[in-house]
Structure formats: C-alpha cells, structure tokens
Design an enzyme around this catalytic site. Structure first.
Site, PDB file in Angstrom:
ATOM      1  N   ILE A  14       0.824  -1.207   0.000  1.00 38.38           N
ATOM      2  CA  ILE A  14       0.000   0.000   0.000  1.00 38.38           C
ATOM      3  C   ILE A  14       0.864   1.266   0.000  1.00 38.38           C
ATOM      4  CG2 ILE A  14      -0.362   0.272   2.514  1.00 38.38           C
ATOM      5  CD1 ILE A  14      -2.942   0.746  -0.336  1.00 38.38           C
ATOM      6  N   SER A  36      11.712   0.727   6.842  1.00 37.71           N
ATOM      7  CA  SER A  36      11.199  -0.617   6.623  1.00 37.71           C
ATOM      8  C   SER A  36      12.315  -1.588   6.964  1.00 37.71           C
ATOM      9  CB  SER A  36      10.776  -0.798   5.153  1.00 37.71           C
ATOM     10  OG  SER A  36       9.593  -1.522   5.046  1.00 37.71           O
ATOM     11  N   LYS A  91      -5.457   1.858   7.839  1.00 36.16           N
ATOM     12  CA  LYS A  91      -6.517   1.047   8.428  1.00 36.16           C
ATOM     13  C   LYS A  91      -6.039  -0.397   8.547  1.00 36.16           C
ATOM     14  CE  LYS A  91      -7.951  -1.766   6.023  1.00 36.16           C
ATOM     15  NZ  LYS A  91      -7.675  -2.832   4.996  1.00 36.16           N
TER      16      LYS A  91
HETATM   17  P1  NAP Z   1       2.590  -5.482   3.126  1.00 34.84           P
HETATM   18  O1  NAP Z   1       2.702  -5.446   1.624  1.00 34.84           O
HETATM   19  O2  NAP Z   1       2.834  -6.765   3.829  1.00 34.84           O
HETATM   20  O3  NAP Z   1       3.539  -4.341   3.677  1.00 34.84           O
HETATM   21  C1  NAP Z   1       3.717  -4.100   5.046  1.00 34.84           C
HETATM   22  C2  NAP Z   1       5.125  -3.590   5.234  1.00 34.84           C
HETATM   23  O4  NAP Z   1       5.279  -3.250   6.604  1.00 34.84           O
HETATM   24  C3  NAP Z   1       6.171  -4.639   4.907  1.00 34.84           C
HETATM   25  O5  NAP Z   1       6.778  -4.285   3.677  1.00 34.84           O
HETATM   26  C4  NAP Z   1       7.138  -4.592   6.079  1.00 34.84           C
HETATM   27  O6  NAP Z   1       8.429  -4.198   5.679  1.00 34.84           O
HETATM   28  C5  NAP Z   1       6.646  -3.411   6.918  1.00 34.84           C
HETATM   29  N1  NAP Z   1       6.848  -3.611   8.344  1.00 34.84           N
HETATM   30  C6  NAP Z   1       6.513  -4.667   9.116  1.00 34.84           C
HETATM   31  N2  NAP Z   1       6.876  -4.445  10.393  1.00 34.84           N
HETATM   32  C7  NAP Z   1       7.450  -3.217  10.432  1.00 34.84           C
HETATM   33  C8  NAP Z   1       8.014  -2.414  11.471  1.00 34.84           C
HETATM   34  N3  NAP Z   1       8.065  -2.825  12.736  1.00 34.84           N
HETATM   35  N4  NAP Z   1       8.523  -1.200  11.124  1.00 34.84           N
HETATM   36  C9  NAP Z   1       8.479  -0.753   9.860  1.00 34.84           C
HETATM   37  N5  NAP Z   1       7.960  -1.483   8.848  1.00 34.84           N
HETATM   38  C10 NAP Z   1       7.454  -2.683   9.131  1.00 34.84           C
HETATM   39  O7  NAP Z   1       1.135  -4.998   3.572  1.00 34.84           O
HETATM   40  P2  NAP Z   1       0.181  -3.946   2.846  1.00 34.84           P
HETATM   41  O8  NAP Z   1      -0.715  -4.672   1.929  1.00 34.84           O
HETATM   42  O9  NAP Z   1       0.960  -2.798   2.331  1.00 34.84           O
HETATM   43  O10 NAP Z   1      -0.731  -3.522   4.091  1.00 34.84           O
HETATM   44  C11 NAP Z   1      -0.240  -2.698   5.129  1.00 34.84           C
HETATM   45  C12 NAP Z   1      -1.419  -2.044   5.820  1.00 34.84           C
HETATM   46  O11 NAP Z   1      -2.118  -1.271   4.854  1.00 34.84           O
HETATM   47  C13 NAP Z   1      -2.429  -3.054   6.380  1.00 34.84           C
HETATM   48  O12 NAP Z   1      -2.945  -2.614   7.599  1.00 34.84           O
HETATM   49  C14 NAP Z   1      -3.529  -3.077   5.326  1.00 34.84           C
HETATM   50  O13 NAP Z   1      -4.805  -3.371   5.883  1.00 34.84           O
HETATM   51  C15 NAP Z   1      -3.478  -1.649   4.833  1.00 34.84           C
HETATM   52  N6  NAP Z   1      -3.997  -1.505   3.451  1.00 34.84           N
HETATM   53  C16 NAP Z   1      -3.574  -2.341   2.465  1.00 34.84           C
HETATM   54  C17 NAP Z   1      -4.126  -2.216   1.184  1.00 34.84           C
HETATM   55  C18 NAP Z   1      -3.694  -3.093   0.041  1.00 34.84           C
HETATM   56  O14 NAP Z   1      -4.319  -3.010  -1.045  1.00 34.84           O
HETATM   57  N7  NAP Z   1      -2.656  -3.906   0.161  1.00 34.84           N
HETATM   58  C19 NAP Z   1      -5.091  -1.231   0.942  1.00 34.84           C
HETATM   59  C20 NAP Z   1      -5.440  -0.356   1.954  1.00 34.84           C
HETATM   60  C21 NAP Z   1      -4.885  -0.510   3.212  1.00 34.84           C
HETATM   61  P3  NAP Z   1       9.600  -5.116   5.090  1.00 34.84           P
HETATM   62  O15 NAP Z   1       9.103  -5.580   3.748  1.00 34.84           O
HETATM   63  O16 NAP Z   1      10.717  -4.144   4.997  1.00 34.84           O
HETATM   64  O17 NAP Z   1       9.797  -6.243   6.060  1.00 34.84           O
END
Ligand code: NAP
Length: 308
Positions: A14, A36, A91
């Site tokens: 995101i 990250s 969120k």
């Molecule tokens: P994601 O692709 O798994 O990305 C999450 C990122 O958070 C990972 O790249 C990870 O970094 C990082 N992370 C984990 N622990 C951390 C920490 N302690 N400090 C700093 N960074 C950390 O997940 P996502 O899909 O982007 O979703 C993230 C949030 O956005 C969720 O709550 C989701 O509900 C919300 N969201 C997602 C979407 C969507 O379409 N995907 C849409 C709206 C909202 P590393 O890769 O460096 O380990």
C-alpha cells in the site's frame, strides 16, 4: 507555508501503490525518509530499518504515515507521539480497540495530530451517498464483499495471524463506509466466522447487524471468490434503493448512476494536512468496534485448510 516533512513507515504494497504517489502529488507534504526492516525503500531518500534510528539519526520530520501490518502499529505510533510527531494510521488503526483509544488519549495529551485513516470513506460515491441518506428512512442494508485472497494478498502471512483480521482486513473497508453513510448507529447481533483449520483468522464471515431504528444490516464477506469480485453495498429506503459498487466508487440512486474519479489516497492526505494545520485529530473507532464485536460474539466454524 513550509511543507510537512513526512516519513513513510512500512514500505510494502500500500505504501508503494498509494502513499508514495499521494504524498508526491500533494505540495503540503515533502517526503523526508522511509523506514522498513527489509525493503530498501525508494533509492533517492534516506532509509532506515527502524523508526527509532530515523528519529535519532535521520533528517527532521513532522509526521509519519504508518503503513505496516496492524500488529506493530501501536508501538510505532507511541514512539512517534513521544517525539511530538503527527501520526497517520493506515486502516485498521490498531490490533485492538484499547490500543487505539490509548493512542487517541496520548495524542490529545501531547497536542499532536492522530489520524485514523479509513480510505474507503474517500471513495467517490461515499460523500454523496451519506448526504442522500441523511434524511431518509433506512429499511434494509446488504453488504456483499467477496474477493480472491490469492489475488489481493498473496503471501501476506501477517494477515492470517491474530490481529491481522483475515477477511475483515478488506471487510473493515465496507464497515467504514456503512458506519459513515447510515444516519443511525449500527450494532452486531450474530456472526459466523469461517476459519481454515490451519489459520488463526477467518477466510469468510456472515454478520447480522441492525441499526438503532431496527433496519437489518447483513454482511456477506468471503475471500474464496474467484471470477468477478464484489464490493457492493445496497441500502433500501422509503425513497428507493441506493447502491454503492466497486468499493464505493460508483453510486447509483433512483435518479441514475454517478461515476467519479478515484481520489481515495489524495483525499486522505488532504485531510491529514488540514488536521495538522488545524491542530486537530480524527480517530473514529466504529468500524473496528464492529469487527471486535464479531470476534467477541461470533460462532467459529472450522473450514478446509487454506494454502497460498
Ligand atoms: P505489506 O505489503 O505486507 O507491507 C507491510 C510492510 O510493513 C512490509 O513491507 C514490512 O516491511 C513493513 N513492516 C513490518 N513491520 C514493520 C516495522 N516494525 N517497522 C516498519 N515497517 C514494518 O502490507 P500492505 O498490503 O501494504 O498492508 C499494510 C497495511 O495497509 C495493512 O494494515 C492493510 O490493511 C493496509 N492496506 C492495504 C491495502 C492493500 O491493497 N494492500 C489497501 C489499503 C490498506 P519489510 O518488507 O521491509 O519487512
């Protein structure tokens, strides 16, 4: 006016798809750094593995956008608030209600902005839907949120862990719309959660809710949908039927259909800038409350294991 220096924390899907472009497109902000643990971030900016490192050794920042999984959001927000840094929470705003309430109190105490962002509320059809419903009698609401988890969340292990919400990760977007557009408070009566035998979070859920005027609100949430995907809300009223489709982007009223440009994340960042400039916070916990109630009140059925 000087731009708000912001850091994006959690460079995942995101952050790359929406936050970085939205910040780039808003002159109220300047992107100062990224954080990250594993992702290297965009190569032309200071990047840190941990938020503490950025705050100790990095460029000065005024705000952070926390785009991590929800399970680590509270700790990161607490670190930022302690330093007087404004916080944008993706969120869901936390892994528990208590965390979010504690953050809201802390932000108020230290006098900085806390923004619990519900991106679906900024979908094009949502504001006009809310306005249209404001003086109507709601009779029945149906939410159908069915998508293919393999397409939208491939390999996201955190989403299946406790606090990751499972199918409520997208489902909370529907709840954020419904709690915003309906004129009365919605509460949960019963729920059934379908949990794969090998996972800690539901792959599907069926919720029976009501509003305080007695209108039924039914939610059909499923991550096993292949083929056409559904992100639809239908509201039957005394003045005809309102439909929000495509996750809130398309609004159909008895008078016709409106298609407008998607401005969810630009809308969120405009709101965040206004909150910061105005010295205010915006932390609505209603969507998370309904999810918590479903976990509290719902019956759990074991279903076949899920493998990515
Ligand atoms: P994601 O692709 O798994 O990305 C999450 C990122 O958070 C990972 O790249 C990870 O970094 C990082 N992370 C984990 N622990 C951390 C920490 N302690 N400090 C700093 N960074 C950390 O997940 P996502 O899909 O982007 O979703 C993230 C949030 O956005 C969720 O709550 C989701 O509900 C919300 N969201 C997602 C979407 C969507 O379409 N995907 C849409 C709206 C909202 P590393 O890769 O460096 O380990």
């Amino acid at each position: 006016m000087e731009p708000i220096r912001i850091a994006v924390v959690g460079v995942g899907k995101i952050a790359r798809d929406q936050h970085l472009p939205a910040i780039d497109g808003n002159s109220a902000f300047s992107l100062a750094a990224t954080v990250s643990p594993d992702d290297p971030g965009p190569c032309d900016l200071p990047h840190f593995a941990r938020l503490e490192e950025l705050l100790e050794n990095g460029p000065a920042i005024d705000a952070v956008a926390l785009c991590t999984p929800p399970q680590v959001r509270y700790e990161l927000a607490t670190i930022a608030l302690k330093k007087g840094v404004h916080v944008f929470l993706e969120k869901p705003p936390g892994a528990t209600l208590s965390e979010v309430v504690a953050l809201r109190e802390r932000a108020q105490k230290v006098g900085v902005t806390l923004f619990a962002a519900w991106h679906s509320r900024f979908a094009a059809g949502v504001a006009p839907a809310r306005a249209w419903l404001s003086d109507r009698k709601v009779e029945k609401v149906s939410i159908v949120w069915r998508e293919d988890v393999r397409v939208w969340h491939p390999g996201q292990a955190w989403i299946w862990e406790p606090g990751g919400l499972g199918v409520f990760d997208p489902g909370i977007n529907a709840l954020s719309i419904v709690t915003h557009i309906l004129p009365r408070t919605v509460f949960l009566k019963t729920a059934t959660l379908s949990l794969p035998e090998n996972r800690a979070a539901p792959i599907a859920a069926d919720l029976d809710m009501y509003d305080t005027g007695g209108a039924s609100v039914h939610m059909d949430l499923d991550w096993r949908q292949t083929g056409p995907q559904s992100w639809d809300i239908t509201v039957e009223t005394d003045a005809g039927t309102l439909k929000l489709t495509n996750g809130g982007a398309v609004l159909t009223l008895p008078s016709g259909t409106e298609h407008n440009e998607d401005l969810e994340y630009p809308g969120l960042y405009s709101r965040f800038a206004n909150l910061i400039r105005g010295g205010r916070s915006d932390v609505d916990i209603d969507p998370l409350r309904l999810v918590a109630d479903a976990f509290l009140r719902g019956r759990r059925d074991a279903v076949e294991p899920f493998y990515d």
